[in-house]
Design an enzyme around this catalytic site. Structure first.
Site, PDB file in Angstrom:
ATOM      1  N   CYS A  31       0.835  -1.063  -0.023  1.00 28.28           N
ATOM      2  CA  CYS A  31       0.091  -0.159   0.166  1.00 28.28           C
ATOM      3  C   CYS A  31       0.845   1.049  -0.166  1.00 28.28           C
ATOM      4  O   CYS A  31       2.029   1.338   0.272  1.00 28.28           O
ATOM      5  CB  CYS A  31      -0.909   0.096   1.266  1.00 28.28           C
TER       6      CYS A  31
ATOM      7  N   ASP B  27      21.531  36.723 -11.898  1.00 29.09           N
ATOM      8  CA  ASP B  27      20.333  37.132 -12.909  1.00 29.09           C
ATOM      9  C   ASP B  27      19.718  38.389 -12.438  1.00 29.09           C
ATOM     10  O   ASP B  27      19.515  38.718 -11.259  1.00 29.09           O
ATOM     11  CB  ASP B  27      19.196  35.933 -12.653  1.00 29.09           C
TER      12      ASP B  27
END
Length: 490
Positions: free
Chosen positions: A37, A447
């Site tokens: 499970c 950046d």
């Protein structure tokens, strides 16, 4: 390879609390029932002495367990550990999901990873509890179940699309893994209506999921002819191992963290054998295996990122369906706006991309192939001469496989190879690593958007971004998103 043992006590606590965050990270096998499970299975918690834990469904199946019909453990997002660690196990799982074993065999898989088949088998068995054939078999079974339950494909076509060598092998595997027949599985069909020739599947992603934010990111960068974005979905053309295809993803916003979200994917394939590759590449684009709760927990108390995470839970790092395309578009984006890079990409697509008939208005071309671009005269390209040389040099390295961007190679090796190419600097190499290789720990500190976001957020000049490891790519996504409402491009 260092083995990452599953701690029995910790796993059992997760099962007792039905913690969905561990779905896909490990599987619970119950000796008394013979089933395995997901940790969040709503069934009664078994006694601790009756359970064992497995990293993969293949390991549980190899130990003689079948999948639970109630919680359907294979219908979970993949483990986020694969992207964080990026070791041989993680890279193998990504390649198997892409269908490499089905197309190239175990020898091809091992070659891509730089091992002999025998040595790779030993490593994977030690780490994951199953060898490459068992892992590929488990993946075929999962793909088959999804197609059986969500499409009207004939079972022969399902077997073909899932990568099985014969219908008999398909039938035997489904019966063994799910303890039921393909006909009985089809009785639980849950798919939506689709156009003729289109396969619809539901892709599981961990919640929360900020689908509309990802959609906005893709909208601002969409290349005409290759991509289309409307209010709820993203569509595009792509080239798969056996031919061209189109993909449409409907992206939801899911804010509740205790549920598994699903993204509707519509696939129009020229060859059914590309089903696994199309699904895996869609999952890469969606960043489907991210654990957003772990990211939120890591950033929650941070004075810079905490407010951003609370404002936009479930934000993903945009991935991509094609690493080569990301690399090309990263070069096109050097020192220009998002809109400028998109304009150049559209021109290259119109001039050098192959035309395709998709039946979708606006989707007319494939993105240009690297071999085609590598053969062009840099001075003929619509960009500065130095950038043109960088682009054709990169494309040549991609075309002859000097650099491979399929998530099989070591990330550090790829970065070093990129930086060795003329015109490829740290920003470009790191952007490629983040979006093409799925690296979760990249921050583009040079950046301009990153710097602007940090300034607007009042971050100190001596900010220690190392505290954001191993999720700096998600920090990057939040910083970019913080600029969306204050400037047109981010």
């Amino acid at each position: 390879m260092k083995r990452r043992d599953l701690d029995h006590e910790s796993c059992y606590r997760a099962v007792q609390s039905m913690d969905r965050r561990f779905d896909g990270v490990f599987y619970t096998a119950v000796r008394t029932t013979g089933i395995y499970c997901r940790p969040s299975c709503p069934a009664r918690t078994p006694a601790p002495g009756n359970v064992t834990f497995h990293r993969t469904t293949a390991s549980a199946q190899a130990a003689g367990f079948r999948a639970c019909k109630r919680c359907r453990p294979d219908a979970t997002p993949g483990s986020p550990d694969w992207d964080v660690a990026a070791d041989v196990a993680g890279r193998t799982m990504r390649l198997i999901a892409d269908g490499v074993v089905d197309r190239e065999g175990v020898g091809g898989l091992a070659s891509r990873l730089g091992y002999t088949p025998r040595h790779l088998g030993r490593l994977l068995t030690q780490e994951l509890g199953a060898g490459p054939l068992s892992l590929a078999r488990a993946h075929r079974a999962q793909t088959a179940r999804v197609l059986i339950e969500t499409t009207d494909l004939a079972f022969t076509d399902v077997a073909f699309a899932a990568g099985f060598g014969s219908v008999r092998q398909f039938n035997e595997t489904v019966r063994e893994v799910y303890a039921t027949s393909p006909s009985q599985l089809r009785g639980r069909r849950a798919g939506g209506a689709a156009a003729e020739g289109v396969i619809v599947v539901r892709l599981a992603v961990r919640a929360p999921y900020a689908g509309s934010v990802l959609l906005d990111f893709l909208r601002r960068r969409a290349v005409p002819g290759v991509e289309l974005v409307d209010d709820t979905s993203y569509a595009r053309t792509l080239m798969l191992p056996h031919g061209p295809a189109t993909l449409r993803l409907t992206l939801p916003d899911v804010t509740e963290p205790s549920v598994t979200a699903f993204v509707r994917a519509e696939l129009a394939l020229s060859d059914l054998r590309d089903t696994s590759a199309a699904v895996e590449r869609a999952r890469r684009l969606l960043d489907a295996d991210c654990d957003p709760v772990a990211v939120s927990d890591a950033f929650g108390a941070d004075p810079v990122l905490g407010p951003l995470v609370r404002r936009t839970p479930g934000l993903r790092v945009p991935g991509h369906v094609d690493g080569n395309e990301v690399a090309i578009r990263a070069v096109l984006g050097q020192q220009v706006s998002v809109a400028g890079a998109r304009t150049v990409a559209a021109r290259l697509t119109h001039d050098h991309g192959a035309e395709v008939e998709t039946g979708v208005p606006g989707l007319t071309h494939l993105f240009p192939d690297v071999a085609v671009l590598a053969a062009l005269d840099p001075e003929s390209l619509p960009m500065p001469r130095s950038r043109g040389r960088a682009l054709t040099g990169l494309c040549a390295a991609l075309a002859d496989a000097t650099i491979v961007l399929d998530r099989a190679a070591d990330r550090d090796d790829v970065r070093h190879g990129l930086l060795a190419l003329p015109g490829i600097g740290p920003w470009t190499a790191d952007y490629i690593s983040m979006r093409a290789l799925g690296h979760p720990d990249v921050l583009l500190e040079t950046d301009l958007g990153t710097r602007d976001a940090l300034r607007r957020l009042g971050a100190p000049a001596d900010l220690d971004t190392g505290a954001w490891r191993p999720w700096r790519s998600y920090a990057q996504a939040h910083l970019w998103h913080s600029l969306v409402h204050t400037q047109g491009d981010s």
